[in-house]
Design a protein around this motif. Structure first.
Motif, PDB file in Angstrom:
ATOM      1  N   LYS A  53      12.095   5.373 -11.276  1.00 52.57           N
ATOM      2  CA  LYS A  53      12.391   4.033 -10.770  1.00 52.57           C
ATOM      3  C   LYS A  53      13.459   4.049  -9.691  1.00 52.57           C
ATOM      4  O   LYS A  53      13.351   3.354  -8.672  1.00 52.57           O
ATOM      5  N   GLU A  54      14.501   4.851  -9.889  1.00 52.60           N
ATOM      6  CA  GLU A  54      15.588   4.906  -8.907  1.00 52.60           C
ATOM      7  C   GLU A  54      15.094   5.465  -7.576  1.00 52.60           C
ATOM      8  O   GLU A  54      15.457   4.974  -6.504  1.00 52.60           O
ATOM      9  N   VAL A  55      14.250   6.483  -7.644  1.00 51.38           N
ATOM     10  CA  VAL A  55      13.683   7.066  -6.418  1.00 51.38           C
ATOM     11  C   VAL A  55      12.784   6.054  -5.716  1.00 51.38           C
ATOM     12  O   VAL A  55      12.832   5.899  -4.491  1.00 51.38           O
ATOM     13  N   LEU A  56      11.981   5.333  -6.492  1.00 47.76           N
ATOM     14  CA  LEU A  56      11.092   4.326  -5.904  1.00 47.76           C
ATOM     15  C   LEU A  56      11.887   3.205  -5.252  1.00 47.76           C
ATOM     16  O   LEU A  56      11.519   2.717  -4.165  1.00 47.76           O
ATOM     17  N   GLU A  57      12.984   2.791  -5.873  1.00 49.54           N
ATOM     18  CA  GLU A  57      13.828   1.761  -5.274  1.00 49.54           C
ATOM     19  C   GLU A  57      14.434   2.260  -3.962  1.00 49.54           C
ATOM     20  O   GLU A  57      14.540   1.519  -2.980  1.00 49.54           O
ATOM     21  N   HIS A  58      14.837   3.518  -3.967  1.00 46.00           N
ATOM     22  CA  HIS A  58      15.416   4.105  -2.758  1.00 46.00           C
ATOM     23  C   HIS A  58      14.358   4.166  -1.652  1.00 46.00           C
ATOM     24  O   HIS A  58      14.630   3.860  -0.488  1.00 46.00           O
ATOM     25  N   LEU A  59      13.142   4.550  -2.014  1.00 51.16           N
ATOM     26  CA  LEU A  59      12.045   4.604  -1.046  1.00 51.16           C
ATOM     27  C   LEU A  59      11.757   3.231  -0.458  1.00 51.16           C
ATOM     28  O   LEU A  59      11.531   3.093   0.751  1.00 51.16           O
ATOM     29  N   TYR A  60      11.780   2.221  -1.316  1.00 46.43           N
ATOM     30  CA  TYR A  60      11.466   0.882  -0.819  1.00 46.43           C
ATOM     31  C   TYR A  60      12.521   0.383   0.163  1.00 46.43           C
ATOM     32  O   TYR A  60      12.218  -0.377   1.093  1.00 46.43           O
ATOM     33  N   VAL A  75       0.839  -1.203   0.000  1.00 50.72           N
ATOM     34  CA  VAL A  75       0.000   0.000   0.000  1.00 50.72           C
ATOM     35  C   VAL A  75       0.875   1.255   0.000  1.00 50.72           C
ATOM     36  O   VAL A  75       0.595   2.230  -0.708  1.00 50.72           O
ATOM     37  N   LYS A  76       1.958   1.219   0.785  1.00 53.98           N
ATOM     38  CA  LYS A  76       2.850   2.372   0.858  1.00 53.98           C
ATOM     39  C   LYS A  76       3.484   2.665  -0.492  1.00 53.98           C
ATOM     40  O   LYS A  76       3.544   3.824  -0.934  1.00 53.98           O
ATOM     41  N   MET A  77       3.932   1.626  -1.186  1.00 52.62           N
ATOM     42  CA  MET A  77       4.563   1.828  -2.488  1.00 52.62           C
ATOM     43  C   MET A  77       3.560   2.308  -3.533  1.00 52.62           C
ATOM     44  O   MET A  77       3.915   3.105  -4.417  1.00 52.62           O
ATOM     45  N   GLU A  78       2.329   1.861  -3.460  1.00 51.42           N
ATOM     46  CA  GLU A  78       1.299   2.353  -4.382  1.00 51.42           C
ATOM     47  C   GLU A  78       1.104   3.857  -4.197  1.00 51.42           C
ATOM     48  O   GLU A  78       0.895   4.599  -5.166  1.00 51.42           O
TER      49      GLU A  78
END
Length: 347
Positions: A292-299, A280-283
């Motif tokens: 994509k790089e920012v999303l990977e860092h967030l995860y 849910v957080k990633m959505e």
């Protein structure tokens, strides 16, 4: 060594017992109202490695006594069904030093109690919690105040002040701007060329837990509180119950003599417990950025990897030889306190 059964509640009041063991042996299962219950209720007798039992509705947290031909032990479910919370766990049942076991119902770890529903709070009241250790900052607590479980519970705020820079941007933001401010911080570092490998950021945080003065002060005080005979049952938590709580839980179990494999195993239960929460957080993040790089860092900040807690353990062991020596030499914990904790929390 024969493996022990583990139990999980797979449906309301239905419990599944499983063990990963080739040995066949008969076990008699009893229902207990507390770990100290001396008049347990007989449930069944079996030689199966996996079986389930429905105990029907009860107004208490159930435990189970398992009797074999040459031994007996009590078990309970590890992750507790606290409505609204996803990571409330009992740290009991782990094998410790000298053949002893960590007591059930004495040491808990969790995410914050802000999300607990009314039913969740009612469940928590059954656990006889005396002490809450809250690792969150002032900003976190003001935005996400814990639900009140019982006015008699003593709560201690012990902020380790050990967040990565990106997470600090999130923690100090208003509720509605937390995610976007965190993303902007990461984008800013990416554009400046200063964004480091996301896993390295988290690994450094776990080294910081062991080395930074603020962290040592907070976790040392946690251990002094936990060693107080009036403290149990003790709950320690942060926001998600992963990083700060993971380090604190590791220290407590490590002092009690729980082996590294089980320390890592306990930590990694967070991965399973937070799968849906992380999805849910990633959505939500994907609605704010498609980088994509920012999303990977967030995860990486919500991910749970064994090497995270292993880094803390290895940092301590390499310098001090043992967790026990570390807490004595760096956190100011006395041998008497350690002996008291062992007498309180082991059986």
């Amino acid at each position: 060594m024969r493996k022990k059964y583990e139990v999980t509640q797979v449906e309301n009041n239905k419990f599944l017992f499983k063990k990963d063991d080739t040995a066949e042996e008969e076990v008699v299962v009893y229902l207990k109202k507390s770990p100290a219950d001396v008049q347990p209720e007989f449930l069944l007798k079996t030689s199966e490695k996996s079986f389930s039992v429905n105990i029907g509705p009860v107004d208490y947290r159930p435990y189970f006594l398992l009797k074999f031909a040459d031994k007996a032990y009590t078990i309970g479910e590890r992750t507790l069904p606290v409505e609204g919370m996803n990571n409330f766990r009992d740290m009991g049942g782990y094998e410790a030093e000298n053949g002893k076991t960590v007591k059930w119902g004495m040491l808990y770890r969790s995410d914050h109690i802000y999300n607990a529903t009314e039913a969740g709070v009612d469940y928590l009241k059954k656990l006889d919690i005396h002490t809450i250790i809250d690792y969150r900052s002032d900003d976190e607590i003001s935005k996400y105040p814990n639900k009140t479980v019982d006015g008699s519970i003593k709560t201690y705020q012990l902020d380790p002040v050990a967040h990565a820079a990106e997470l600090s941007a999130q923690f100090t933001s208003s509720k509605d701007k937390e995610d976007i401010n965190l993303i902007n911080k990461i984008i800013e570092q990416k554009e400046k060329g200063t964004l480091v490998n996301q896993a390295d950021v988290v690994l450094e945080q776990y080294r910081t837990f062991a080395n930074k003065d603020n962290s040592k002060e907070a976790f040392g005080e946690m251990l002094r509180i936990t060693a107080n005979p009036d403290a149990p049952a003790v709950l320690q938590h942060c926001r998600g119950g992963k990083d700060r709580t993971g380090f604190g839980a590791m220290l407590v179990l490590g002092i009690l003599g729980v082996k590294k494999d089980d320390l890592v195993k306990d930590y990694m239960l967070t991965e399973e417990n937070r799968k849906e929460r992380n999805r849910v957080k990633m959505e939500g993040y994907k609605k704010l950025t498609d980088d994509k790089e920012v999303l990977e860092h967030l995860y990486s900040f919500i991910d749970t990897r064994s090497e995270f807690i292993a880094t803390s353990i290895d940092t301590i062991i390499q310098k001090y030889g043992s967790i026990e020596k570390y807490v004595v030499e760096e956190l100011g914990i006395t041998r008497d306190m350690i002996d008291t904790m062992k007498s309180m929390y082991l059986e």
